[in-house]
Design an enzyme around this catalytic site. Structure first.
Site, PDB file in Angstrom:
ATOM      1  CG  LEU A  19      -1.991  -1.021   1.348  1.00  0.00           C
ATOM      2  CD1 LEU A  19      -2.736  -0.875   2.664  1.00  0.00           C
ATOM      3  CD2 LEU A  19      -2.958  -0.898   0.180  1.00  0.00           C
ATOM      4  CG  ASP A  61       0.906  -6.467  -4.206  1.00  0.00           C
ATOM      5  OD1 ASP A  61      -0.303  -6.183  -4.105  1.00  0.00           O
ATOM      6  OD2 ASP A  61       1.794  -5.939  -3.518  1.00  0.00           O
ATOM      7  CD  GLU A  66      -1.243  -2.425 -16.082  1.00  0.00           C
ATOM      8  OE1 GLU A  66      -1.790  -2.070 -17.123  1.00  0.00           O
ATOM      9  OE2 GLU A  66      -1.473  -1.885 -14.979  1.00  0.00           O
ATOM     10  CG  ASP A  67       2.105  -3.439 -11.711  1.00  0.00           C
ATOM     11  OD1 ASP A  67       1.938  -2.495 -12.494  1.00  0.00           O
ATOM     12  OD2 ASP A  67       1.416  -3.622 -10.692  1.00  0.00           O
ATOM     13  NE  ARG A  86       3.568  -6.411  -7.438  1.00  0.00           N
ATOM     14  CZ  ARG A  86       2.718  -5.957  -8.355  1.00  0.00           C
ATOM     15  NH1 ARG A  86       2.393  -4.687  -8.366  1.00  0.00           N
ATOM     16  NH2 ARG A  86       2.194  -6.765  -9.259  1.00  0.00           N
ATOM     17  NE  ARG A 131       5.639   0.402  -5.775  1.00  0.00           N
ATOM     18  CZ  ARG A 131       4.611  -0.412  -5.645  1.00  0.00           C
ATOM     19  NH1 ARG A 131       4.244  -1.172  -6.658  1.00  0.00           N
ATOM     20  NH2 ARG A 131       3.944  -0.459  -4.519  1.00  0.00           N
ATOM     21  CG  HIS A 161       1.586   1.818 -11.250  1.00  0.00           C
ATOM     22  ND1 HIS A 161       0.938   0.757 -10.677  1.00  0.00           N
ATOM     23  CD2 HIS A 161       2.902   1.583 -11.099  1.00  0.00           C
ATOM     24  CE1 HIS A 161       1.832  -0.095 -10.189  1.00  0.00           C
ATOM     25  NE2 HIS A 161       3.031   0.384 -10.423  1.00  0.00           N
ATOM     26  CB  ILE A 243      -4.442  -4.195  -2.236  1.00  0.00           C
ATOM     27  CG1 ILE A 243      -5.526  -5.032  -2.873  1.00  0.00           C
ATOM     28  CG2 ILE A 243      -4.083  -4.614  -0.827  1.00  0.00           C
ATOM     29  CD1 ILE A 243      -5.164  -6.450  -3.018  1.00  0.00           C
ATOM     30  CB  CYS A 249      -3.475  -3.774 -11.956  1.00  0.00           C
ATOM     31  SG  CYS A 249      -3.937  -2.144 -11.537  1.00  0.00           S
TER      32      CYS A 249
HETATM   33  C1  CIR Z   1       1.242  -2.596  -5.449  1.00  0.00           C
HETATM   34  O1  CIR Z   1       1.357  -1.668  -4.641  1.00  0.00           O
HETATM   35  O2  CIR Z   1       2.167  -2.915  -6.187  1.00  0.00           O
HETATM   36  C2  CIR Z   1      -0.068  -3.337  -5.514  1.00  0.00           C
HETATM   37  N1  CIR Z   1      -0.659  -3.367  -4.213  1.00  0.00           N
HETATM   38  C3  CIR Z   1      -1.016  -2.691  -6.478  1.00  0.00           C
HETATM   39  C4  CIR Z   1      -0.514  -2.717  -7.902  1.00  0.00           C
HETATM   40  C5  CIR Z   1      -1.485  -2.154  -8.862  1.00  0.00           C
HETATM   41  N2  CIR Z   1      -1.001  -2.216 -10.191  1.00  0.00           N
HETATM   42  C6  CIR Z   1      -1.199  -1.305 -11.129  1.00  0.00           C
HETATM   43  O3  CIR Z   1      -1.740  -0.235 -10.876  1.00  0.00           O
HETATM   44  N3  CIR Z   1      -0.726  -1.547 -12.345  1.00  0.00           N
END
Ligand code: CIR
Length: 265
Positions: A19, A61, A66-67, A86, A131, A161, A243, A249
């Site tokens: 978070l 997570d 997507e990340d 992550r 990030r 993001h 979250i 995502c």
């Molecule tokens: C994080 O903080 O990485 C996850 N709790 C949420 C990631 C959300 N991803 C996104 O917006 N692409």
């Protein structure tokens, strides 16, 4: 079927996800699983073949696939996520994405989250965020420029993001929360639609099959986007918002016919 949506079933430890801009609040796991099933069903209804990676109890997570990668027509770039917790998620994605695209990686020191990359034609808008660092943007640029992409960095200050605060409704019109990112590089070339003040999280949308996919928790934004003539499909995502996740995502959506190993020959 040419459209692939890679997803991951939510981890039983989903509530322990990172978070940053959101206060912790109790998460309903049963509801989260239901919402995830409905999200996948919506993508299927619109013609995607949904790949469901198994839940990983070590990776709270992991559902936010997507990340971990940026998928272009020509190549997929495995990211190096900005959150240390992550980084391991990328390994499973390497195995899955290798089926569809030649793979590239982002090296040590650089950080890049897929949620910071918005592809519009041959332009990659990239969030400089908590990030994604400058080295991450440069590393992406080096790979993407070989395939004819231009980079457009955007400073993200008020949300996690880039795509939390801005997505493309079409190639010319963007839905944005101007309080969370610096939209000045966009103003001369694109039309910016602002999210209603009451729904700061409303700007996260997916364009797919001539539809605009949105979270149902943003009725005013949905109304605004529909009034502009877009065909909105909404699905509840309240548990993922707790979250800090949104509609983009939860999947990596791409066309399997474009790209692939043969594409580069
Ligand atoms: C994080 O903080 O990485 C996850 N709790 C949420 C990631 C959300 N991803 C996104 O917006 N692409």
């Amino acid at each position: 079927m040419n459209w692939i949506a890679i997803t991951q079933v939510p981890s039983p430890r989903l509530a322990e996800g990172e978070l940053t801009f959101v206060q912790q609040s109790p998460l309903n796991m049963t509801e989260a699983l239901k919402q995830h099933i409905a999200y996948c069903a919506l993508l299927e209804k619109l013609g995607a073949q949904v790949v469901r990676m198994e839940a990983n109890s070590e990776q709270p997570d992991g559902v936010f696939v997507e990340d971990t990668a940026v998928v272009l027509d020509e190549v997929a770039i495995l990211t190096r996520p900005g959150a240390q917790s992550r980084r391991a998620e990328v390994e499973e994605m390497r195995r899955v994405l290798g089926e569809y695209r030649p793979l590239e990686t982002i090296g040590e020191g650089a950080t890049l989250d897929g949620g910071d990359v918005l592809k519009v034609g041959k332009t990659l808008f990239v969030g400089r965020s908590g990030r994604t660092n400058d080295e991450g943007i440069q590393a992406l640029a080096k790979i993407a420029s070989r395939h004819g992409y231009e980079m457009a960095p955007i400073l993200v200050t008020g949300c996690l993001h880039l795509k939390t605060g801005m997505t493309a409704l079409d190639d010319h019109q963007f839905l944005v929360n101007p309080k969370w990112l610096d939209t000045s590089p966009l103003a001369s070339q694109f039309h910016l639609v602002h999210v209603p003040e009451e729904e700061p999280w409303g700007a996260c949308t997916i364009r797919f099959q001539e539809r605009t996919l949105m979270a149902s928790e943003h009725p005013r934004t949905i109304h605004k986007v529909s009034s502009l003539g877009y065909r909105v499909e909404s699905t509840p995502l309240s548990e993922f918002a707790k979250i800090e996740g949104g509609v983009t995502c939860l999947s990596l959506l791409f066309n399997s016919k474009k790209g692939g190993r043969d594409f580069l020959r």
